[in-house]
Design a protein around this motif. Structure first.
Motif, PDB file in Angstrom:
ATOM      1  N   ALA A   1      -6.624   2.853   4.491  1.00 56.45           N
ATOM      2  CA  ALA A   1      -5.866   4.100   4.466  1.00 56.45           C
ATOM      3  C   ALA A   1      -4.415   3.910   4.053  1.00 56.45           C
ATOM      4  O   ALA A   1      -3.830   4.774   3.410  1.00 56.45           O
ATOM      5  N   GLU A   2      -3.810   2.777   4.406  1.00 56.78           N
ATOM      6  CA  GLU A   2      -2.389   2.583   4.096  1.00 56.78           C
ATOM      7  C   GLU A   2      -2.104   2.499   2.609  1.00 56.78           C
ATOM      8  O   GLU A   2      -0.973   2.710   2.178  1.00 56.78           O
TER       9      GLU A   2
ATOM     10  N   LYS B   1      -3.134   4.601   0.485  1.00 53.72           N
ATOM     11  CA  LYS B   1      -3.002   5.984   0.030  1.00 53.72           C
ATOM     12  C   LYS B   1      -1.739   6.654   0.561  1.00 53.72           C
ATOM     13  O   LYS B   1      -1.430   7.777   0.183  1.00 53.72           O
ATOM     14  N   TRP B   2      -1.000   5.997   1.440  1.00 57.05           N
ATOM     15  CA  TRP B   2       0.183   6.602   2.048  1.00 57.05           C
ATOM     16  C   TRP B   2       1.257   6.933   1.034  1.00 57.05           C
ATOM     17  O   TRP B   2       2.003   7.882   1.220  1.00 57.05           O
ATOM     18  N   GLN B   3       1.400   6.165  -0.015  1.00 52.68           N
ATOM     19  CA  GLN B   3       2.445   6.388  -1.022  1.00 52.68           C
ATOM     20  C   GLN B   3       2.304   7.779  -1.650  1.00 52.68           C
ATOM     21  O   GLN B   3       3.298   8.417  -1.967  1.00 52.68           O
TER      22      GLN B   3
ATOM     23  N   LYS C   1       0.496  10.320  -0.156  1.00 44.42           N
ATOM     24  CA  LYS C   1       0.119  11.260   0.889  1.00 44.42           C
ATOM     25  C   LYS C   1       1.238  12.272   1.144  1.00 44.42           C
ATOM     26  O   LYS C   1       2.421  11.960   1.021  1.00 44.42           O
TER      27      LYS C   1
ATOM     28  N   VAL D   1       5.019   9.571   6.592  1.00 43.43           N
ATOM     29  CA  VAL D   1       3.668   9.631   6.041  1.00 43.43           C
ATOM     30  C   VAL D   1       2.607   9.239   7.063  1.00 43.43           C
ATOM     31  O   VAL D   1       1.440   9.562   6.881  1.00 43.43           O
ATOM     32  N   ASN D   2       3.030   8.558   8.138  1.00 46.45           N
ATOM     33  CA  ASN D   2       2.106   8.228   9.219  1.00 46.45           C
ATOM     34  C   ASN D   2       2.934   7.952  10.462  1.00 46.45           C
ATOM     35  O   ASN D   2       4.102   7.589  10.384  1.00 46.45           O
ATOM     36  N   GLU D   3       2.291   8.113  11.621  1.00 43.65           N
ATOM     37  CA  GLU D   3       3.010   7.958  12.878  1.00 43.65           C
ATOM     38  C   GLU D   3       2.084   7.342  13.917  1.00 43.65           C
ATOM     39  O   GLU D   3       0.896   7.661  13.977  1.00 43.65           O
TER      40      GLU D   3
ATOM     41  N   PHE E   1       6.135   5.595   9.914  1.00 43.52           N
ATOM     42  CA  PHE E   1       5.958   4.957   8.618  1.00 43.52           C
ATOM     43  C   PHE E   1       6.518   5.897   7.560  1.00 43.52           C
ATOM     44  O   PHE E   1       6.064   7.023   7.415  1.00 43.52           O
TER      45      PHE E   1
ATOM     46  N   ILE F   1       6.430   1.578   1.613  1.00 47.95           N
ATOM     47  CA  ILE F   1       6.137   2.061   2.950  1.00 47.95           C
ATOM     48  C   ILE F   1       6.677   1.061   3.958  1.00 47.95           C
ATOM     49  O   ILE F   1       6.410  -0.138   3.869  1.00 47.95           O
TER      50      ILE F   1
END
Length: 67
Positions: free
Chosen positions: A2-3, A5-7, A9, A40-42, A48, A56
C-alpha cells in the motif's frame, strides 16, 4: 504494498508544522516551519506526509497542528 500508492493518494487531512525540535532525529531538513503538508496516512503515533524532498516520510504527531 500500500505504501507504494501513497505518493498519488488523496490527502486525508492537512497539518501545519509547529516545531522541529528533535534530539533523536534530523527533521529540520525535511520540514519547513509553518508550512502546511497533506497527510496521506496516519497511525496512532505517526503521520505520513510528502516532505520537502518529495518523498513519503513518517513523523511524530507532536511536530504538527491540524489545520
Amino acid at each position: 504494498m500500500a505504501e507504494y500508492k501513497w505518493q498519488s493518494k488523496e490527502a486525508i487531512k492537512q497539518v501545519k508544522v509547529k516545531h522541529k525540535d528533535s534530539k533523536k532525529f534530523n527533521v529540520d531538513t525535511s520540514l519547513t516551519m509553518d508550512k502546511v503538508y497533506d497527510v496521506v496516512n496516519e497511525t496512532e503515533e505517526y503521520l505520513f506526509i510528502i516532505d520537502d524532498h518529495q518523498k513519503i516520510g513518517g513523523f511524530y504527531k507532536t511536530y504538527f497542528d491540524e489545520v
